[in-house]
Write a protein that holds these residues in place. Sequence first.
Motif, PDB file in Angstrom:
ATOM      1  N   ARG A  14      -9.181 -10.776  11.986  1.00 14.69           N
ATOM      2  CA  ARG A  14      -8.119 -11.283  11.115  1.00 14.69           C
ATOM      3  C   ARG A  14      -6.777 -10.999  11.769  1.00 14.69           C
ATOM      4  NH1 ARG A  14      -8.810  -9.375   5.024  1.00 14.69           N
ATOM      5  NH2 ARG A  14      -9.001  -7.339   5.974  1.00 14.69           N
ATOM      6  N   ARG A  15      -5.843 -11.919  11.602  1.00 14.27           N
ATOM      7  CA  ARG A  15      -4.472 -11.680  12.055  1.00 14.27           C
ATOM      8  C   ARG A  15      -3.804 -10.789  11.019  1.00 14.27           C
ATOM      9  NH1 ARG A  15      -2.196 -17.321  12.294  1.00 14.27           N
ATOM     10  NH2 ARG A  15      -3.786 -17.651  10.734  1.00 14.27           N
ATOM     11  N   GLU A  16      -2.948  -9.875  11.489  1.00 14.35           N
ATOM     12  CA  GLU A  16      -2.350  -8.900  10.589  1.00 14.35           C
ATOM     13  C   GLU A  16      -0.927  -8.580  11.005  1.00 14.35           C
ATOM     14  OE1 GLU A  16      -3.301  -4.418  10.686  1.00 14.35           O
ATOM     15  OE2 GLU A  16      -4.495  -5.185   9.009  1.00 14.35           O
ATOM     16  N   VAL A  17      -0.024  -8.567  10.031  1.00 19.22           N
ATOM     17  CA  VAL A  17       1.352  -8.115  10.227  1.00 19.22           C
ATOM     18  C   VAL A  17       1.604  -7.052   9.164  1.00 19.22           C
ATOM     19  CG1 VAL A  17       3.792  -8.761  10.197  1.00 19.22           C
ATOM     20  CG2 VAL A  17       2.083 -10.381  11.068  1.00 19.22           C
ATOM     21  N   GLU A  18       2.091  -5.881   9.597  1.00 21.63           N
ATOM     22  CA  GLU A  18       2.323  -4.782   8.666  1.00 21.63           C
ATOM     23  C   GLU A  18       3.665  -4.135   8.986  1.00 21.63           C
ATOM     24  OE1 GLU A  18      -0.765  -1.912   6.807  1.00 21.63           O
ATOM     25  OE2 GLU A  18      -0.234  -1.074   8.770  1.00 21.63           O
ATOM     26  N   PHE A  19       4.396  -3.774   7.917  1.00 20.76           N
ATOM     27  CA  PHE A  19       5.703  -3.150   8.127  1.00 20.76           C
ATOM     28  C   PHE A  19       6.032  -2.251   6.942  1.00 20.76           C
ATOM     29  CE2 PHE A  19       6.042  -7.399   6.418  1.00 20.76           C
ATOM     30  CZ  PHE A  19       6.855  -7.255   5.300  1.00 20.76           C
ATOM     31  N   PRO A  20       6.861  -1.218   7.181  1.00 21.20           N
ATOM     32  CA  PRO A  20       7.237  -0.304   6.093  1.00 21.20           C
ATOM     33  C   PRO A  20       8.190  -0.978   5.108  1.00 21.20           C
ATOM     34  CG  PRO A  20       8.287   0.352   8.152  1.00 21.20           C
ATOM     35  CD  PRO A  20       7.409  -0.812   8.469  1.00 21.20           C
ATOM     36  N   ILE A  21       8.093  -0.546   3.841  1.00 29.12           N
ATOM     37  CA  ILE A  21       9.024  -1.000   2.813  1.00 29.12           C
ATOM     38  C   ILE A  21       9.542   0.234   2.060  1.00 29.12           C
ATOM     39  CG2 ILE A  21       8.030  -3.307   2.555  1.00 29.12           C
ATOM     40  CD1 ILE A  21       6.540  -2.313   0.069  1.00 29.12           C
ATOM     41  N   ALA A  22      10.637   0.063   1.363  1.00 34.37           N
ATOM     42  CA  ALA A  22      11.228   1.164   0.598  1.00 34.37           C
ATOM     43  C   ALA A  22      10.377   1.481  -0.629  1.00 34.37           C
ATOM     44  CB  ALA A  22      12.643   0.787   0.161  1.00 34.37           C
ATOM     45  N   ASP A  23      10.435   2.724  -1.066  1.00 39.26           N
ATOM     46  CA  ASP A  23       9.690   3.152  -2.258  1.00 39.26           C
ATOM     47  C   ASP A  23       9.998   2.253  -3.456  1.00 39.26           C
ATOM     48  OD1 ASP A  23       8.655   5.245  -0.790  1.00 39.26           O
ATOM     49  OD2 ASP A  23       9.891   6.787  -1.745  1.00 39.26           O
ATOM     50  N   GLU A  24      11.286   1.931  -3.656  1.00 37.56           N
ATOM     51  CA  GLU A  24      11.686   1.123  -4.809  1.00 37.56           C
ATOM     52  C   GLU A  24      11.072  -0.275  -4.737  1.00 37.56           C
ATOM     53  OE1 GLU A  24      14.436   2.170  -2.519  1.00 37.56           O
ATOM     54  OE2 GLU A  24      13.951   4.115  -3.380  1.00 37.56           O
ATOM     55  N   PHE A  55       8.263  -1.055  -3.147  1.00 45.19           N
ATOM     56  CA  PHE A  55       6.839  -0.892  -3.438  1.00 45.19           C
ATOM     57  C   PHE A  55       6.598  -0.863  -4.945  1.00 45.19           C
ATOM     58  CE2 PHE A  55       3.323   1.726  -4.787  1.00 45.19           C
ATOM     59  CZ  PHE A  55       2.260   1.133  -4.131  1.00 45.19           C
ATOM     60  N   GLU A  56       7.357  -0.044  -5.665  1.00 46.36           N
ATOM     61  CA  GLU A  56       7.150   0.109  -7.108  1.00 46.36           C
ATOM     62  C   GLU A  56       7.385  -1.212  -7.842  1.00 46.36           C
ATOM     63  OE1 GLU A  56       5.590   2.561  -8.438  1.00 46.36           O
ATOM     64  OE2 GLU A  56       5.666   3.846  -6.669  1.00 46.36           O
ATOM     65  N   GLN A  57       8.380  -1.971  -7.439  1.00 49.54           N
ATOM     66  CA  GLN A  57       8.628  -3.266  -8.072  1.00 49.54           C
ATOM     67  C   GLN A  57       7.473  -4.235  -7.815  1.00 49.54           C
ATOM     68  OE1 GLN A  57      12.540  -4.864  -7.129  1.00 49.54           O
ATOM     69  NE2 GLN A  57      13.383  -2.792  -7.129  1.00 49.54           N
ATOM     70  N   ARG A 101       0.846  -1.203   0.000  1.00 46.49           N
ATOM     71  CA  ARG A 101       0.000   0.000   0.000  1.00 46.49           C
ATOM     72  C   ARG A 101       0.873   1.240   0.000  1.00 46.49           C
ATOM     73  NH1 ARG A 101      -4.231   0.756   4.765  1.00 46.49           N
ATOM     74  NH2 ARG A 101      -5.632  -0.309   3.326  1.00 46.49           N
ATOM     75  N   ALA A 102       0.458   2.204  -0.806  1.00 50.16           N
ATOM     76  CA  ALA A 102       1.045   3.544  -0.773  1.00 50.16           C
ATOM     77  C   ALA A 102      -0.020   4.473  -0.221  1.00 50.16           C
ATOM     78  CB  ALA A 102       1.456   3.987  -2.169  1.00 50.16           C
ATOM     79  N   LYS A 103       0.338   5.167   0.844  1.00 57.96           N
ATOM     80  CA  LYS A 103      -0.573   6.127   1.474  1.00 57.96           C
ATOM     81  C   LYS A 103       0.267   7.340   1.826  1.00 57.96           C
ATOM     82  CE  LYS A 103      -3.627   6.824   5.404  1.00 57.96           C
ATOM     83  NZ  LYS A 103      -4.122   6.272   6.672  1.00 57.96           N
ATOM     84  N   GLY A 104       0.081   8.425   1.065  1.00 63.16           N
ATOM     85  CA  GLY A 104       0.943   9.590   1.259  1.00 63.16           C
ATOM     86  C   GLY A 104       2.373   9.195   0.978  1.00 63.16           C
ATOM     87  N   ASP A 105       3.276   9.496   1.908  1.00 64.74           N
ATOM     88  CA  ASP A 105       4.682   9.140   1.757  1.00 64.74           C
ATOM     89  C   ASP A 105       4.999   7.739   2.277  1.00 64.74           C
ATOM     90  OD1 ASP A 105       5.240  11.605   0.656  1.00 64.74           O
ATOM     91  OD2 ASP A 105       5.755  12.516   2.589  1.00 64.74           O
ATOM     92  N   ALA A 106       4.038   7.083   2.915  1.00 67.92           N
ATOM     93  CA  ALA A 106       4.273   5.759   3.503  1.00 67.92           C
ATOM     94  C   ALA A 106       4.109   4.652   2.460  1.00 67.92           C
ATOM     95  CB  ALA A 106       3.307   5.521   4.659  1.00 67.92           C
ATOM     96  N   ARG A 107       4.973   3.662   2.533  1.00 71.55           N
ATOM     97  CA  ARG A 107       4.885   2.452   1.715  1.00 71.55           C
ATOM     98  C   ARG A 107       4.895   1.277   2.680  1.00 71.55           C
ATOM     99  NH1 ARG A 107       3.925   6.186  -0.769  1.00 71.55           N
ATOM    100  NH2 ARG A 107       4.719   6.917  -2.761  1.00 71.55           N
TER     101      ARG A 107
END
Length: 168
Positions: free
Chosen positions: A66-76, A78-80, A44-50
């Motif tokens: 639902r079980r959920e795990v979420e973590f930031p990723i680099a812009d590059e 995300f785009e890939q 997900r891209a939301k504003g500057d966050a990926r």
Amino acid sequence: MTNFEIERKFLVATEWLVPTESPSSHLRQAYLSPLGSGNEIRVRAKGDARLMTVKAPDENGDPLVRREVEFPIADEVFEQLWVLAGQDRLSKRRWSVPLGGVTAVVDVYEGELAGLRVAEVEFDGVDAARAFEPPEWFGEELTGDPAWSNRELAARGGGRHPKPGRGR
């Protein structure tokens, strides 16, 4: 660490208008897990966050949890991954609307899903979720119906989203 997402999901009544004071953000989401796998892997891209998110059904089968795990990723990254997702993508504007002690997030879909509006409300516990009385501007409840998951909507797109009345 695994977190839990406890939420209910509803269609939004066609006559409802977004309150002018409600904040919003634009989201782009792409799905990397196979349709129907049970688990959902998305970026997900939301504003500057990926972000990358993995969601799995509750071990006890409760459709509210639902079980959920979420973590930031680099812009590059995300785009890939966005490209690798192929057509399993969607974009929407998300509005935050206060409802007393909780907040409804109202997703107004764009592109091929334009016209679809869905509200989700997250809760601190299952009892609070079950006790929630939706406001009049909420339409049919969609909680637990896989045909209305964002994963499913992204895969189908093109105006092929399900019609109210549960299921496809």
